[in-house]
Design an enzyme around this catalytic site. Structure first.
Site, PDB file in Angstrom:
ATOM      1  N   ARG A  62       0.970  -1.236   0.073  1.00  0.00           N
ATOM      2  CA  ARG A  62       0.099  -0.086  -0.174  1.00  0.00           C
ATOM      3  C   ARG A  62       0.797   1.259   0.026  1.00  0.00           C
ATOM      4  NH1 ARG A  62      -5.057  -1.907   3.152  1.00  0.00           N
ATOM      5  NH2 ARG A  62      -6.054  -3.033   1.367  1.00  0.00           N
ATOM      6  N   LYS A  66       5.464   4.050   4.967  1.00  0.00           N
ATOM      7  CA  LYS A  66       5.223   5.246   6.138  1.00  0.00           C
ATOM      8  C   LYS A  66       6.002   4.736   7.164  1.00  0.00           C
ATOM      9  CE  LYS A  66       3.007   8.569   7.976  1.00  0.00           C
ATOM     10  NZ  LYS A  66       4.324   9.108   8.330  1.00  0.00           N
ATOM     11  N   LYS A  90       2.597  -3.500  11.448  1.00  0.00           N
ATOM     12  CA  LYS A  90       1.952  -2.418  12.307  1.00  0.00           C
ATOM     13  C   LYS A  90       0.569  -1.901  11.640  1.00  0.00           C
ATOM     14  CE  LYS A  90       4.468   0.003  14.751  1.00  0.00           C
ATOM     15  NZ  LYS A  90       5.791   1.235  15.173  1.00  0.00           N
ATOM     16  N   ASP A  95      -5.463  -1.625  10.364  1.00  0.00           N
ATOM     17  CA  ASP A  95      -6.008  -1.249   9.051  1.00  0.00           C
ATOM     18  C   ASP A  95      -5.615   0.125   8.635  1.00  0.00           C
ATOM     19  OD1 ASP A  95      -7.250  -3.493   8.000  1.00  0.00           O
ATOM     20  OD2 ASP A  95      -8.806  -3.354   9.579  1.00  0.00           O
ATOM     21  N   LYS A 102      11.089   3.070   7.241  1.00  0.00           N
ATOM     22  CA  LYS A 102      11.684   3.570   8.470  1.00  0.00           C
ATOM     23  C   LYS A 102      13.028   4.135   7.988  1.00  0.00           C
ATOM     24  CE  LYS A 102      11.043   3.967  12.908  1.00  0.00           C
ATOM     25  NZ  LYS A 102       9.735   3.692  13.472  1.00  0.00           N
ATOM     26  N   SER A 359      -0.929   9.601  12.554  1.00  0.00           N
ATOM     27  CA  SER A 359      -0.247  10.152  11.208  1.00  0.00           C
ATOM     28  C   SER A 359      -1.210   9.944   9.924  1.00  0.00           C
ATOM     29  CB  SER A 359       1.175   9.312  10.986  1.00  0.00           C
ATOM     30  OG  SER A 359       2.111   9.668  11.855  1.00  0.00           O
TER      31      SER A 359
HETATM   32  N1  GLU Z   1       7.697   6.354  14.442  1.00  0.00           N
HETATM   33  C1  GLU Z   1       6.447   5.812  14.911  1.00  0.00           C
HETATM   34  C2  GLU Z   1       6.354   4.579  14.669  1.00  0.00           C
HETATM   35  O1  GLU Z   1       7.398   3.931  14.913  1.00  0.00           O
HETATM   36  C3  GLU Z   1       5.534   6.520  13.871  1.00  0.00           C
HETATM   37  C4  GLU Z   1       5.534   6.397  12.564  1.00  0.00           C
HETATM   38  C5  GLU Z   1       4.497   7.319  11.716  1.00  0.00           C
HETATM   39  O2  GLU Z   1       3.750   7.905  12.159  1.00  0.00           O
HETATM   40  O3  GLU Z   1       4.803   7.228  10.369  1.00  0.00           O
HETATM   41  O4  GLU Z   1       5.257   3.901  14.957  1.00  0.00           O
END
Ligand code: GLU
Length: 464
Positions: A62, A66, A90, A95, A102, A359
Site C-alpha cells: 500500500r 510510512k 503495524k 488497518d 523507516k 499520522s
Molecule cells: N515512529 C512511529 C512508529 O514507530 C510513527 C510512525 C509514523 O507515524 O509514520 O510507529
C-alpha cells in the site's frame, strides 16, 4: 545470525509457517524492498562533518510507505530494516492503508545545536527527495526517537520549496506542528494508543484472568522503561485516568522506585531540570536501571529501545503482562522464554500503532485541505441542543453527564481520539479472535502476525 532484523523475522516466520502460502510469497512479503544508504557532509565548526543515514522501504503493498526517522547513535541498516518491517505489520494490523518504511541518521542529536540539526535535517530531506524517498504519494516520514515536530517542520518546508507545484506538499511528512498542517493529538498519539490498547486488553476479563492478573487497570502496578514521548504520555494517562500506579521508572542514568506511586509529570519536570531521574524527591534511586526491569509488578512497559528483554533477564521478569510500547523491546529468544513462563506479551506492532494511526489522520487531513469537524460542528451542536430542549419540555431534564456527552464538540482533538480509540479497540478484538479461534496459535504476537500477514497475502493473491 543475530540482530534486530533477524529477531523480527524469527517471529514473523512462526506466523508465516501457519499460513500455507504458495512458494515464494512468504519471502516476497517478509523481505525488504529497497534501502537507501546515504553519506553526506555538512560544514560546521570549521570542519566537514560526515553524516550517515538510511531509509528502508520494507513494503509498498500500500502507498505511501510510512514510518519515522530516528536520530540515534544506534542507527544502522539492520535497525532501520527491522523497524521498517515492523511498520508494514503495524499498519496492516490496525488497518492503516500504508506500506512500511523507516529511516534514520547515526547521530546523537544532543551533540548538535538547533541550527546544526536544522542544517543536517534539511540536507537529509533533500537527499531523500532526490532519490525518491520523500513524497506525499510514496514515502512519508514521521517522528521517532530523537526527532519531533521541529524536524518534521524542516522536512515539510524543504519539500515545499522543492515542489511548489505539489498541491499536497504538506502531506509529505506527518507529526508536523499544528500550525504547519499537523493534527491535534499527534504528539501524544503513541502513548494514548498504548493506554487505549491496555484498556482494550483489560476490558476482556477472560484475557486478564488468563494472564494471571488479579485486578484491572485500576490499581495495577506498572514499571516503565523510558520516560520519553511514548513512556511519559502512556504512564501519565494510565495513572491519571485509569488508576494505574507507576511504581518504578527506568531511565538513562538509573531508576527510581516508589511503591506508593510516582508522579510522572513531576518526574519528567525533574528530568528536564537535572537531566536524569537521580535525586527525585521521595523515591529510591537505583543506579543499575536495567535490574529494575525485574522489579515485581503487574505490567512491565518497555518504552525505550529494542533488545531490552533478552534471554539473560527474561527468566527473572516478574510482571504478568509485558506491554511493548517501544519497537522490538523483547528479543526473539526472550519471547520464547516469556511464552514458556506463561507471561502475556502485548506485541509492539499492535500496542504502539497509535502514532501511525494518527499520522494517517494527519495525512488524510492534509489531502482534504480541511480541518476535521469543520463541516459538521454546528449541525451536531444544533442536534444536541434540540434533544436537550425536547427532554426539558417534557419536564424530564437530561442528567448533566449525559448532556455533557451530547454537547461534546466535534473538535479535531475529540475526533482524533475517537478514531484512535476505535482503532485500538477493534484491532485488539480481531487479534484475540485469531488467538481464540485457532488451535495452532497460543500468543497475541503470533495472532497479530497471522492477522497482518494474512491481509497482505490476500492482497498479493487477489490483486497484485
Ligand atoms: N515512529 C512511529 C512508529 O514507530 C510513527 C510512525 C509514523 O507515524 O509514520 O510507529
Amino acid at each position: 545470525m543475530s540482530g534486530f532484523l533477524h529477531d523480527v523475522n524469527v517471529m514473523v516466520d512462526r506466523a508465516l509457517g501457519l499460513l500455507d502460502l504458495p512458494p515464494g510469497l512468504a519471502e516476497e512479503i517478509r523481505g525488504c524492498h529497497a534501502v537507501y544508504h546515504v553519506r553526506f557532509a555538512v560544514e560546521m565548526r570549521d570542519e566537514w562533518k560526515v553524516i550517515e543515514g538510511w531509509r528502508a522501504v520494507h513494503s509498498e503493498w500500500r502507498l505511501p510507505a510510512k514510518g519515522g526517522l530516528r536520530y540515534a547513535p544506534s542507527v544502522d541498516e539492520d535497525e532501520v530494516e527491522a523497524l521498517a518491517a515492523l511498520m508494514t505489520y503495524k499498519c496492516a494490523v490496525v488497518d492503516v492503508p500504508f506500506g512500511g518504511s523507516k529511516g534514520g541518521l547515526r547521530i546523537d542529536p544532543r551533540e548538535f545545536t538547533e541550527g546544526e540539526l536544522e542544517q543536517i535535517t534539511r540536507r537529509f530531506a533533500l537527499e531523500l527527495d532526490q532519490k525518491g524517498f520523500l513524497s506525499p504519494a510514496t514515502n512519508v516520514p514521521a517522528p521517532d526517537m530523537g526527532t519531533g515536530e521541529r524536524e518534521m517542520a524542516w522536512i515539510a518546508n524543504t519539500y515545499r520549496r522543492l515542489h511548489p507545484e505539489d498541491v499536497n506538499a504538506e502531506a509529505c511528512v506527518t507529526g508536523k506542528p499544528v500550525a504547519m498542517g499537523g493534527v491535534h493529538g499527534r504528539t501524544e498519539a503513541t502513548g494514548r494508543g498504548v493506554q487505549y490498547g491496555l484498556q482494550a486488553f483489560f476490558s476482556h476479563t477472560d484475557d486478564v484472568v488468563a494472564a494471571g492478573l488479579d485486578r484491572g487497570l485500576d490499581g495495577a502496578r506498572v514499571v516503565v522503561q523510558g520516560l520519553g514521548n511514548v513512556g511519559f504520555h502512556a504512564t501519565k494517562f494510565l495513572s491519571e485516568e485509569d488508576g494505574a500506579i507507576v511504581v518504578a521508572v527506568i531511565e538513562r542514568d538509573g531508576a527510581v522506585i516508589d511503591e506508593s506511586g510516582l508522579d510522572v509529570a513531576a518526574l519528567r519536570a525533574h528530568m528536564d531540570e537535572t537531566g536524569g531521574v537521580a535525586g527525585f524527591p521521595g523515591a529510591t534511586f537505583v543506579e543499575d536501571g536495567a535490574a529494575v526491569l525485574e522489579h515485581p509488578c503487574d505490567i512491565l512497559l518497555p518504552a525505550a529501545m529494542e533488545g531490552q528483554i533478552t534471554e539473560d533477564n527474561a527468566p527473572r521478569i516478574q510482571a504478568r503482562l509485558v506491554a511493548e510500547a517501544a519497537n522490538g523491546p523483547v528479543t526473539a529468544a526472550a519471547d520464547e522464554i516469556l511464552r514458556a513462563r506463561g507471561i502475556t506479551v502485548i506485541p509492539d506492532f499492535y500496542l504502539n500503532a497509535g502514532g501511525v494511526t494518527v499520522s494517517y489522520f494527519e495525512w488524510v487531513k492534509n489531502l482534504a485541505h480541511m480541518q476535521f469537524g469543520r463541516l459538521e460542528q454546528r449541525l451536531t451542536e444544533l442536534r444536541a441542543e434540540s434533544v436537550l430542549d425536547l427532554f426539558a419540555r417534557a419536564g424530564d431534564p437530561v442528567p448533566p453527564e449525559i448532556a455533557e456527552t451530547l454537547l461534546q464538540s466535534e473538535s479535531e482533538l475529540n475526533l482524533v481520539r475517537s478514531g484512535l480509540y476505535d482503532t485500538m479497540r477493534t484491532s485488539y478484538a480481531t487479534i484475540r479472535e485469531v488467538l481464540r479461534s485457532r488451535d495452532d496459535v497460543d500468543d497475541l504476537r503470533t495472532a497479530a502476525f497471522v492477522l497482518a500477514l494474512g491481509k497482505i497475502a490476500r492482497y498479493y493473491q487477489e490483486y497484485a
